[in-house]
Design a protein around this motif. Sequence first.
Motif, PDB file in Angstrom:
ATOM      1  N   TYR A  29       0.848  -1.196   0.000  1.00  0.00           N
ATOM      2  CA  TYR A  29       0.000   0.000   0.000  1.00  0.00           C
ATOM      3  C   TYR A  29       0.877   1.237   0.000  1.00  0.00           C
ATOM      4  O   TYR A  29       2.039   1.202   0.407  1.00  0.00           O
ATOM      5  N   ALA A  30       0.301   2.331  -0.477  1.00  0.00           N
ATOM      6  CA  ALA A  30       0.920   3.649  -0.360  1.00  0.00           C
ATOM      7  C   ALA A  30       0.053   4.456   0.593  1.00  0.00           C
ATOM      8  O   ALA A  30      -1.006   3.978   1.025  1.00  0.00           O
ATOM      9  N   TRP A  31       0.503   5.656   0.935  1.00  0.00           N
ATOM     10  CA  TRP A  31      -0.231   6.467   1.909  1.00  0.00           C
ATOM     11  C   TRP A  31      -0.590   7.792   1.264  1.00  0.00           C
ATOM     12  O   TRP A  31       0.270   8.518   0.772  1.00  0.00           O
ATOM     13  N   LEU A  32      -1.900   8.094   1.244  1.00  0.00           N
ATOM     14  CA  LEU A  32      -2.368   9.362   0.660  1.00  0.00           C
ATOM     15  C   LEU A  32      -3.551   9.854   1.477  1.00  0.00           C
ATOM     16  O   LEU A  32      -4.477   9.076   1.750  1.00  0.00           O
ATOM     17  N   GLY A  86       0.228  16.466  -8.912  1.00  0.00           N
ATOM     18  CA  GLY A  86       1.125  17.292  -8.099  1.00  0.00           C
ATOM     19  C   GLY A  86       1.067  16.954  -6.614  1.00  0.00           C
ATOM     20  O   GLY A  86       2.012  17.218  -5.878  1.00  0.00           O
ATOM     21  N   ASP A  87      -0.039  16.360  -6.159  1.00  0.00           N
ATOM     22  CA  ASP A  87      -0.107  15.929  -4.750  1.00  0.00           C
ATOM     23  C   ASP A  87       0.907  14.814  -4.523  1.00  0.00           C
ATOM     24  O   ASP A  87       1.060  13.933  -5.377  1.00  0.00           O
ATOM     25  N   PHE A  88       1.541  14.837  -3.367  1.00  0.00           N
ATOM     26  CA  PHE A  88       2.541  13.798  -3.090  1.00  0.00           C
ATOM     27  C   PHE A  88       1.951  12.595  -2.375  1.00  0.00           C
ATOM     28  O   PHE A  88       1.113  12.726  -1.486  1.00  0.00           O
ATOM     29  N   VAL A  89       2.427  11.430  -2.781  1.00  0.00           N
ATOM     30  CA  VAL A  89       2.007  10.157  -2.194  1.00  0.00           C
ATOM     31  C   VAL A  89       3.212   9.569  -1.474  1.00  0.00           C
ATOM     32  O   VAL A  89       4.319   9.555  -2.024  1.00  0.00           O
ATOM     33  N   GLU A  90       3.018   9.096  -0.248  1.00  0.00           N
ATOM     34  CA  GLU A  90       4.122   8.437   0.471  1.00  0.00           C
ATOM     35  C   GLU A  90       4.155   6.964   0.063  1.00  0.00           C
ATOM     36  O   GLU A  90       3.178   6.238   0.210  1.00  0.00           O
TER      37      GLU A  90
END
Length: 368
Positions: free
Chosen positions: A296-299, A326-330
């Motif tokens: 999973y990623a974190w958004l 442009g929003d960053f995803v961890e």
Amino acid sequence: MREPGPDAGAARLTIDLDALAHNHAVLRTEAAGAEVAPVLKSDAYGLGADKVGRRLWAESARSFFVARLSEGEALRAALGPDRTATIYILDGFTDGAGPRLAAAGLTPVLCSLPQIAAATAFAAARGQPLPAAVNVDTGMSRQGLTLEEARAVTQAIDRLRGLDIGLVMSHLGSAAEPENPRNAGQLARFLEARALFPEARASLAASAGIFLTADYRFDLVRPGISLFGGGPREVPDPRLKAVATLAAPILDVRHLRPGDILGYGDSLKIPEPTRVAVVAAGYTDGVIRAARGAAYAWLAGARRRLMIVNMDMLVIEIGDTPAAPGDFVELLGPNALLDDLAAAGGTVAHEILVRLSRRAERTYLGGA
Ligand SMILES: *Cc1c(COP(=O)(O)O)cnc(C)c1O
């Protein structure tokens, strides 16, 4: 021609040296008096042995381990003449290493009879004792003298002549599993090995071994992965902080319809309307492809399923959460956890860290 400029949409790798210092303090507490000697092989697990080494020195680390001779030379140069750390070379006394070991003041961890013979010959030729450690194989079957060999060299008067053996060490193969009987077997053999070198300090535990019982800690412990936030049991440990954070911007937000096929091959058929974000990172940046589907990623405060990972792009499912290019995803960090990504990809946290990208823009937080 202009030089290539930075990519506005590039992945960012942030290395938090304050989190490293926190983990070091946790390990010092756990080690309960044993010296904590960080393992900075493979460029400090990919995170930069120069900055990591200098910060850990500031946190009072005085001994370090690396694998290769060249890594030891680089770490010595990064620490400079005033930080007089002991730097152990796990490869030991490799062919022709003597002059380079001596020039950089590095300590080989001798791990075979030929290495011991070469080291004593070098010490004799130089006419000066050579500081060294000895690695004894207690059951990992990978590196080190057998117990019989260790006994033989310590019983002959001249086989260690000219060597100043300050440390006897071994390495545990199953320390992440406290119940595994292999641990007790290795401990028993290490006690025998240690008795052969009564003048030397002793070291058995890496990250996982520190969290076994006190019997495993001896005089010096050698953590690597837990300094960088990896849990000693290969699952996330809330006492440790993430040191590496990989984040990347969204390139596009798309609506997939039932029947759409996502990515290469035709196995990922979309069963129902699905909103996804395409993110500007891929396996080049260290998000291993094998983790697709399970990681999973974190958004926006929640976990988002990692659907596919390509070379430069990956796709996450985002439901109806607000998201825009442009929003960053961890992808890895305090919320997208290292041990979870490793498990999803069928590997260990160590491999995830060393594969983190050289391409990502690197930033260090906290003083080195
Ligand atoms: C890599 C290594 C360590 C550190 O192991 P971690 O699991 O990262 O803590 C310690 N000792 C030896 C001999 C190693 O090779």
